[in-house]
Scaffold this active site. Structure first.
Site, PDB file in Angstrom:
ATOM      1  N   SER A  83       7.178  -4.955   5.345  1.00  0.00           N
ATOM      2  CA  SER A  83       6.707  -5.531   6.609  1.00  0.00           C
ATOM      3  C   SER A  83       5.215  -5.776   6.509  1.00  0.00           C
ATOM      4  O   SER A  83       4.494  -4.964   5.933  1.00  0.00           O
ATOM      5  CB  SER A  83       6.953  -4.589   7.799  1.00  0.00           C
ATOM      6  OG  SER A  83       6.432  -5.169   8.984  1.00  0.00           O
ATOM      7  N   TYR A  97       5.179  -7.292  16.106  1.00  0.00           N
ATOM      8  CA  TYR A  97       5.233  -6.114  15.230  1.00  0.00           C
ATOM      9  C   TYR A  97       5.867  -4.928  15.964  1.00  0.00           C
ATOM     10  O   TYR A  97       6.800  -4.301  15.467  1.00  0.00           O
ATOM     11  CB  TYR A  97       3.821  -5.758  14.769  1.00  0.00           C
ATOM     12  CG  TYR A  97       3.752  -4.602  13.808  1.00  0.00           C
ATOM     13  CD1 TYR A  97       4.274  -4.714  12.520  1.00  0.00           C
ATOM     14  CD2 TYR A  97       3.139  -3.404  14.161  1.00  0.00           C
ATOM     15  CE1 TYR A  97       4.207  -3.658  11.622  1.00  0.00           C
ATOM     16  CE2 TYR A  97       3.062  -2.343  13.264  1.00  0.00           C
ATOM     17  CZ  TYR A  97       3.592  -2.478  12.005  1.00  0.00           C
ATOM     18  OH  TYR A  97       3.525  -1.424  11.116  1.00  0.00           O
ATOM     19  N   PHE A 151       0.832  -1.213   0.000  1.00  0.00           N
ATOM     20  CA  PHE A 151       0.000   0.000   0.000  1.00  0.00           C
ATOM     21  C   PHE A 151       0.867   1.263   0.000  1.00  0.00           C
ATOM     22  O   PHE A 151       0.860   2.045  -0.963  1.00  0.00           O
ATOM     23  CB  PHE A 151      -0.942  -0.059   1.213  1.00  0.00           C
ATOM     24  CG  PHE A 151      -1.607   1.229   1.585  1.00  0.00           C
ATOM     25  CD1 PHE A 151      -2.234   2.015   0.624  1.00  0.00           C
ATOM     26  CD2 PHE A 151      -1.617   1.663   2.912  1.00  0.00           C
ATOM     27  CE1 PHE A 151      -2.858   3.214   0.975  1.00  0.00           C
ATOM     28  CE2 PHE A 151      -2.241   2.848   3.274  1.00  0.00           C
ATOM     29  CZ  PHE A 151      -2.850   3.624   2.308  1.00  0.00           C
ATOM     30  N   ASP A 199       9.960  -6.645  -3.401  1.00  0.00           N
ATOM     31  CA  ASP A 199       8.850  -7.174  -2.606  1.00  0.00           C
ATOM     32  C   ASP A 199       8.814  -8.691  -2.781  1.00  0.00           C
ATOM     33  O   ASP A 199       9.080  -9.196  -3.870  1.00  0.00           O
ATOM     34  CB  ASP A 199       7.518  -6.571  -3.084  1.00  0.00           C
ATOM     35  CG  ASP A 199       6.462  -6.518  -1.994  1.00  0.00           C
ATOM     36  OD1 ASP A 199       6.108  -7.595  -1.476  1.00  0.00           O
ATOM     37  OD2 ASP A 199       5.985  -5.414  -1.668  1.00  0.00           O
ATOM     38  N   TYR A 204      23.713   2.149  13.403  1.00  0.00           N
ATOM     39  CA  TYR A 204      24.473   2.364  12.159  1.00  0.00           C
ATOM     40  C   TYR A 204      24.776   3.849  11.952  1.00  0.00           C
ATOM     41  O   TYR A 204      25.829   4.215  11.423  1.00  0.00           O
ATOM     42  CB  TYR A 204      23.699   1.804  10.950  1.00  0.00           C
ATOM     43  CG  TYR A 204      24.112   0.398  10.584  1.00  0.00           C
ATOM     44  CD1 TYR A 204      24.907   0.159   9.466  1.00  0.00           C
ATOM     45  CD2 TYR A 204      23.715  -0.693  11.343  1.00  0.00           C
ATOM     46  CE1 TYR A 204      25.294  -1.133   9.116  1.00  0.00           C
ATOM     47  CE2 TYR A 204      24.091  -1.984  11.012  1.00  0.00           C
ATOM     48  CZ  TYR A 204      24.888  -2.198   9.899  1.00  0.00           C
ATOM     49  OH  TYR A 204      25.272  -3.474   9.567  1.00  0.00           O
ATOM     50  N   LYS A 221      11.433 -11.120  11.457  1.00  0.00           N
ATOM     51  CA  LYS A 221      12.621 -11.216  10.599  1.00  0.00           C
ATOM     52  C   LYS A 221      12.778 -10.002   9.680  1.00  0.00           C
ATOM     53  O   LYS A 221      13.877  -9.495   9.478  1.00  0.00           O
ATOM     54  CB  LYS A 221      12.562 -12.503   9.767  1.00  0.00           C
ATOM     55  CG  LYS A 221      12.888 -13.752  10.571  1.00  0.00           C
ATOM     56  CD  LYS A 221      12.609 -15.024   9.802  1.00  0.00           C
ATOM     57  CE  LYS A 221      13.609 -15.269   8.708  1.00  0.00           C
ATOM     58  NZ  LYS A 221      13.401 -16.599   8.083  1.00  0.00           N
TER      59      LYS A 221
END
Length: 329
Positions: free
Chosen positions: A76, A146, A12, A32, A160, A92
């Site tokens: 996700s 989540y 979306f 994807d 990072y 993951k």
């Protein structure tokens, strides 16, 4: 021509970002694995010379040839029906997936923007939620897969940034709606509109007193674009602060669709947030951004989109392509 990689590009939000970056003159690479994304969202871009699609799971090693200027990590599952069905994959993509994206960014010297979420605030004890609020999350509850994946993703991104000096951006996305939402993905807006279109009663959880704040997708994409091009590395809330109860929202949908269904109550799910409203002071000050599309206008556009879908879309259950295979890995 600058090049951007958008993970979750067939989803979306990802597909709308693909459109925006194409419009801005970028070479767009969408990635994807299509377990919740849909090629129909981006098929209009396939004919363009400055668009590529990689069918790949970002939880596995990522290789993209050539230079990259930006990486947007939007891969996700994003609705309860998905991440309750595939909890391991959800964890993951927020851990291994972001690690792979950050590693690629280091190699390519690219700037990374990650899609975090208002769910990092859990069931908040502070209202409205500012970026400084640390949240109230149950790590072992059903939504923890989540919430904690996104919290880890933020921590990894910031590590990072501080340790490697990588250019990073973090957007905390609040409830967003618009065309290309999956009709049966379990979120309140498509659920209500789908029920109205099928002539069913609208089902709300609890007494409907819990609140949400809905942002139209075009507004959200504008905020994300501005944040990417800003020089601010810490999290920024992007959402619409116009708060409404679920009961009032259901009544709006009934009025919009011209149906005469009732609102009926179901038991409240575990750890369901009672309040959700962004404080967008940072977005206003840093990005000069605030939402422009009011809910009545945005809902009308979204309703027209859902009405245009074929009947089989309206009546099919959530499509979990290959979820069981991912669950075992």
């Amino acid at each position: 021509m600058k090049r951007v990689l958008i993970t979750g590009g067939a989803g979306f939000l990802g597909s709308h970002l693909c459109d925006r970056f194409i419009k801005e003159g970028y070479h767009v690479i969408a990635m994807d694995n299509l377990i919740t994304g849909d090629l129909k969202n981006i098929e209009h871009l396939f004919k363009l010379p400055n668009f590529e699609f990689y069918h790949h799971d970002v939880s596995k090693f990522i290789h993209v040839p050539g230079e990259l200027d930006y990486i947007l990590h939007f891969a996700s599952p994003a609705s309860p029906i998905d991440y309750l069905k595939i909890p391991i994959q959800t964890l993951k993509v927020g851990s291994l997936g972001i690690h792979n994206c950050l590693g690629l960014a280091r190699v390519k010297n690219a700037r990374v923007l990650i899609a975090s979420t208002s769910e990092v605030y859990g069931d908040p004890t502070v209202h409205p939620q500012t970026e400084e609020y640390w949240g109230n999350v149950n790590p072992v509850g059903p939504r923890g897969v989540y919430d904690e994946a996104k919290r880890f993703q933020e921590a990894m991104t910031m590590a990072y940034h501080t340790y490697h000096g990588l250019e990073t951006r973090i957007v905390r996305i609040f409830n967003t709606y618009g065309p290309r939402m999956r009709l049966n993905d379990g979120r309140v807006l498509p659920a209500f509109i789908g029920q109205a279109l099928r002539g069913e009663d609208l089902t709300m959880f609890g007494d409907g007193s819990q609140t949400r704040s809905f942002c139209f997708v075009d507004d959200l994409v504008e905020g994300i674009y501005r944040l990417l091009l800003s020089d601010y590395a810490y999290p920024v809330n992007i959402g619409n602060p116009d708060e409404i109860t679920i009961k009032e929202f259901g009544e709006e949908i009934i009025k919009l669709t011209g149906t005469n269904q009732k609102l009926i109550s179901l038991p409240l799910p575990k750890d369901d947030p009672k309040q959700r409203q962004p404080n967008i002071t940072k977005a206003k000050e840093l990005l000069g951004w605030e939402p422009k599309v009011n809910r009545a206008e945005g809902l009308k556009i979204t309703y027209e989109y859902f009405k245009s879908l074929p009947n089989d879309e309206l009546y099919k259950m959530a499509d979990h392509r290959g979820f069981e295979d991912y669950e075992k890995k």
